[in-house]
Design an enzyme around this catalytic site. Sequence first.
Site, short mmCIF file in Angstrom:
data_model
loop_
_atom_site.label_atom_id
_atom_site.label_comp_id
_atom_site.label_asym_id
_atom_site.label_seq_id
_atom_site.Cartn_x
_atom_site.Cartn_y
_atom_site.Cartn_z
N ASP A 13 32.84 47.16 28.76
CA ASP A 13 34.18 46.73 28.64
C ASP A 13 35.11 46.63 29.69
O ASP A 13 36.14 46.80 29.85
CB ASP A 13 34.98 47.55 27.39
N GLY A 17 33.41 39.49 30.42
CA GLY A 17 33.53 38.31 29.83
C GLY A 17 34.62 37.43 30.62
O GLY A 17 34.19 36.27 30.82
N LYS A 18 35.60 37.95 30.93
CA LYS A 18 36.59 37.42 31.52
C LYS A 18 36.19 36.85 32.95
O LYS A 18 36.30 35.76 33.31
CB LYS A 18 37.74 38.41 31.66
N ALA A 41 27.68 44.34 22.33
CA ALA A 41 28.74 44.01 23.17
C ALA A 41 29.74 43.22 22.67
O ALA A 41 29.14 42.49 21.71
CB ALA A 41 27.98 43.15 24.50
N HIS A 43 32.44 40.46 24.25
CA HIS A 43 33.10 40.21 25.62
C HIS A 43 34.25 39.14 25.08
O HIS A 43 34.22 38.41 24.25
CB HIS A 43 32.18 39.05 26.15
N THR A 44 35.32 39.55 25.70
CA THR A 44 36.73 39.05 25.26
C THR A 44 36.99 37.94 26.44
O THR A 44 37.06 38.13 27.44
CB THR A 44 37.89 39.82 25.23
N GLN A 175 27.25 45.68 28.50
CA GLN A 175 27.42 47.23 28.57
C GLN A 175 27.79 47.54 29.90
O GLN A 175 28.36 46.48 30.56
CB GLN A 175 25.95 47.80 28.03
N ASP A 283 46.50 44.92 37.13
CA ASP A 283 47.78 45.07 36.59
C ASP A 283 48.10 46.35 35.82
O ASP A 283 48.95 46.62 35.54
CB ASP A 283 48.13 43.76 35.56
N GLY A 323 44.82 39.93 35.25
CA GLY A 323 45.31 39.66 33.78
C GLY A 323 44.20 39.21 32.92
O GLY A 323 43.11 38.79 33.54
#
Length: 337
Positions: A13, A17-18, A41, A43-44, A175, A283, A323
Site C-alpha cells: 500500500d 498503483g498511483k 493486493a 491498487h488505487t 505487496q 503531502d 497527492g
Amino acid sequence: MSCTILVGGQWGDEGKGKIISSLALKDSPSAIARAGVGPNAGHTIYHNEKKFGLREIPCGFVQEKARLYIGAGVLVDPDVFMKEIDETGARGRIFIDGRCTVITPEHKERDTHPDLKGKIGTTGTGCGPANSDRALRCAKLARDVPELSEFIVDVPLEINGFLDRKENVLIEGSQGSLLSLYYGHVYPFVTSKDTHASAFATDVGVGPMRIDDVLVVFKSFPSRVGNGPFPTRMTKEREEEFGIHEYGTVTGRERDMGEFDFKLAKYSCMLNSATQIALTCLDYVDKSVLGVSEYDKLSDKAKEFVEKIESELNVPVTLISTGPESGHLIDLREEKL
Ligand code: GTP
Ligand code: IMP
Ligand code: MG
C-alpha cells in the site's frame, strides 16, 4: 529500450498503483505486466475522474496503447478478473498466462480459518490456500477454465519479444518487501510468497539479466494492515496530529500508520537492488505540498525529508508523489539519472 520493475519497499500500500498509472501515461510502455501474489493486493488509481481499486488487472490499463499481461506467478480469481475487465474496458488487450494458479471459492473459505484470517490477519482472498495447493501440485490452472480461454497466451514469449524488439516493458509488483514469505522479519505475519524484484521477474518470465531498473516505492509514512509487529507504528493521537487515516482497498480495514523506518528501508533497497526510489505521500509530511509538480516549489520541510531519504538510503529519489492523482507527481529522472 528498458525493462523496469516496480516494487513496494515497505508493508504494501505504498502507492504503487498511483506510480504505475502515472508512468504508464508518461512513458507509454508497449507492455505492462502484473506480478506479485494475486488479488490480495488493491491498487488505487484515479483516472478520468473515476476511482479504481484494482486487484488483478495492471494499473497500466490507463495507457490505451499498452498490451497488458498477468504472469504465471500471479494467482487469478476469475470472478475478480472478469469484473475488472468490465470496469476497465481492457478486453482485447489483456492476456494471462495459462499457467496462473486459479483461486476457487474453496480457497477463500479456507482463508477464513482462525489460523489465517484470525491469527495472521490475512485478506481472506484465498491467496495462501491457493499457493499451498500449487506447492502440493493439486491446484487448477487458468488453462483449465473455459471462461478464461480467450485471454490465454504464453506471457514470457510475448514480454521477451517486446524486449527483443527494444520496446519498453513495465513490470508491476504488488505487496511490499517486508511482507515477503522468506525475508519478512515478522514471519509468520507475512504473505504467501516472496515479494521482491527477483520474484516479480520470475512471475512474468523475464530473466535477471534483462532488468534495467528496479524502482522501489516508499511511502513517507508507511502503513500496515493485518496482524504482527510494526516497529515504527504511530499512536492514533499522532495520526490525528498529521491528519492521516487510511482504509484497505480490498478489506476496508483501517490501516495502522507509522514513521519512516530508515533501517528497514535500507535493507529493502539491498534485497531489491534498487536503482531508483519513488517517494509517495510527501503531502503527509507537509500538507502545503499537495499536488505540487515541481521540486523547487516544495517547502523546505518537504525537501529536507526527500534529501534525508536519499542520503540515508544512497539511492536517487527520482519520482515524488504529492497527492493521489496521476498528475500529482514530480519527475526528476532526467536530472538524476
Ligand atoms: P498494494 O499492491 O495493495 O500494496 O497497493 P498500492 O501500493 O497500489 O497502494 P494502495 O493504492 O492500496 O494505497 C495507497 C493509498 O495512498 C491510496 O489510497 C492512494 O490513492 C493514496 N496515494 C498514493 N499516492 C499518494 C500521495 O502522494 N498522496 C496522498 N495523499 N495519497 C496517495
Ligand atoms: P494474505 O496475503 O492475504 O495471506 O495476508 C497476509 C498478510 O499480508 C496480512 O497482514 C495482509 O494484511 C498482508 N497483505 C497482503 N497483501 C497486501 C497488500 O497488497 N497490501 C497490504 N498488506 C497486504
Ligand atoms: Mg493496496
